[in-house]
Design a protein around this motif. Sequence first.
Motif, short mmCIF file in Angstrom:
data_model
loop_
_atom_site.label_atom_id
_atom_site.label_comp_id
_atom_site.label_asym_id
_atom_site.label_seq_id
_atom_site.Cartn_x
_atom_site.Cartn_y
_atom_site.Cartn_z
N LYS A 74 -1.37 2.04 -1.54
CA LYS A 74 -0.98 2.68 -2.64
C LYS A 74 0.62 3.41 -2.22
CE LYS A 74 -5.22 2.36 -3.46
NZ LYS A 74 -6.36 1.92 -2.41
N CYS A 75 0.76 4.03 -1.39
CA CYS A 75 2.13 4.68 -1.16
C CYS A 75 3.12 3.80 -0.57
CB CYS A 75 1.75 5.93 -0.24
SG CYS A 75 0.88 7.00 -0.58
N THR A 77 3.34 0.79 -2.13
CA THR A 77 3.65 0.41 -3.22
C THR A 77 4.42 1.16 -4.43
OG1 THR A 77 1.57 -0.78 -3.62
CG2 THR A 77 2.64 -0.49 -5.76
N SER A 236 6.28 -4.90 -6.37
CA SER A 236 6.52 -3.62 -6.53
C SER A 236 7.98 -3.14 -6.93
CB SER A 236 6.21 -2.81 -5.39
OG SER A 236 5.02 -2.98 -4.67
N GLY A 270 -7.24 2.14 -11.44
CA GLY A 270 -7.02 1.95 -10.03
C GLY A 270 -7.90 2.29 -8.88
N SER A 274 -9.97 0.42 -6.26
CA SER A 274 -10.09 0.77 -4.77
C SER A 274 -11.52 0.89 -4.35
CB SER A 274 -9.41 2.06 -4.74
OG SER A 274 -7.86 1.64 -4.84
N THR A 309 -4.55 -1.65 -6.13
CA THR A 309 -3.39 -0.89 -5.54
C THR A 309 -2.22 -0.48 -6.52
OG1 THR A 309 -3.83 -1.55 -3.49
CG2 THR A 309 -1.91 -1.06 -3.74
N LEU A 312 -3.08 1.99 -9.36
CA LEU A 312 -3.34 3.67 -8.72
C LEU A 312 -2.17 4.16 -8.51
CD1 LEU A 312 -5.33 5.69 -8.24
CD2 LEU A 312 -5.93 4.68 -6.11
N ALA A 313 -1.19 3.28 -7.85
CA ALA A 313 0.13 3.72 -7.52
C ALA A 313 0.81 4.31 -8.63
CB ALA A 313 1.05 2.66 -6.79
N TYR A 316 -0.60 7.52 -9.63
CA TYR A 316 -0.17 8.78 -8.98
C TYR A 316 1.31 9.07 -9.43
CZ TYR A 316 -3.98 8.01 -5.38
OH TYR A 316 -5.24 8.03 -4.64
#
Length: 389
Positions: A74-75, A77, A236, A270, A274, A309, A312-313, A316
């Motif tokens: 996720k991070c 992305t 991304s 997301g 996951s 992914t 969820l990115a 976030y």
Amino acid sequence: MSGEAAAAFAPARPEERLAHLDVIRGVALLGVLVMNVQYHFRGPAVAYVLDRHPWPGFFSGAVDDLLRLVVQSKCMTLFGMLFAVGLAIQMERKEARGDGGFWGFAWRRMLSLMAIGALHVVLLWEGDILWIYALAGILIFPFLRRKTRTLLIWIAALAGLTALAVVFFSVRRALAGAGPADAHRAEAMARIGEWIAGATAVLGHGTWWEIFLWRLREWAEHFLSQFAAVYETFFSSLLGLAVWRSGVLRAPEAHLPALRRWAPWLAGLGLAGSVLELYLRPIRAFASAHGPWGAALSIPASLGAEFGTPLLALGYGGMLLLAWQSLRWRAALVPFGWAGRMALTNYLAQSLVMTALFYGWGLGLFGSVAPWEGLGISLLFFGLQMLVS
């Protein structure tokens, strides 16, 4: 480059920076460190191919599942999205000043990033992502001036191709069933076990030169497979460019109704994806055991895992933008911005310190630190990075 042009390409002044972008970048940087320690610096990542929880104990298993559920990929992305946003901001500011030379600067930046990535691999660690971002950045160049509609068409097309690939391989895996495939898998697992033993011996106890030779061989053997990461980073980056065009990153306070409506939905969808990813292996095993009908279960699970992914990115990012509007939350998030302003320096420092902790030329902790201990080391070191930044 003339003095005037060089001044135009100086780092942004504090009043020019979008502090909320630095915060999101800092949070992403923490996630990258946590996962690199979890799957690379602490021990061999392929141990998780043999066993979902290769380390015994409740806390180790809980950390394995938690990180895979809420942090893994996720991070990275988020980083890809912000990488493209940074290029777009630089281009817009350059054009607003009426200066030329952006493309020369952009090419030099990507080539320099690629060179730093090569040195990173040679001197420290083969898990470098800088050259991957450099290649994805070059691919994103033609899209910096394209219309938002064009970006959305490309995003939809790439998402469609990814979905087709996921469906194809899910059906193929389900139809393979047992038999020769199982025998081949057993052989592959035996080879992985041998590789883990070799990696632990070399990385945990070898000299810098021995680790250097191992590192270059591993990087060369997996070179072509790394282009999948280039594709993911390119996707991304397109997402990030589209989000930038929407204006929500430029002025989040002007888009609060949309953020409040969409961020929880994106994060929730997301997270559901996951969860499917977390349990994808037993779902696929069930599908294989039940022949063609099992593929019906394997396909949506694989699709959810693949698209969970980026969803969820995005969720976030939206939740962080909402938190930034609260003075109480903003005070807690500001230190992440300190680290986010120095993302490249902090990323390289993470490799330097973690290889010194875990590799044989340093403290030699490779293969001897549990997941929960690795998480603690990551959080402590990142706290230090925020203060130093």
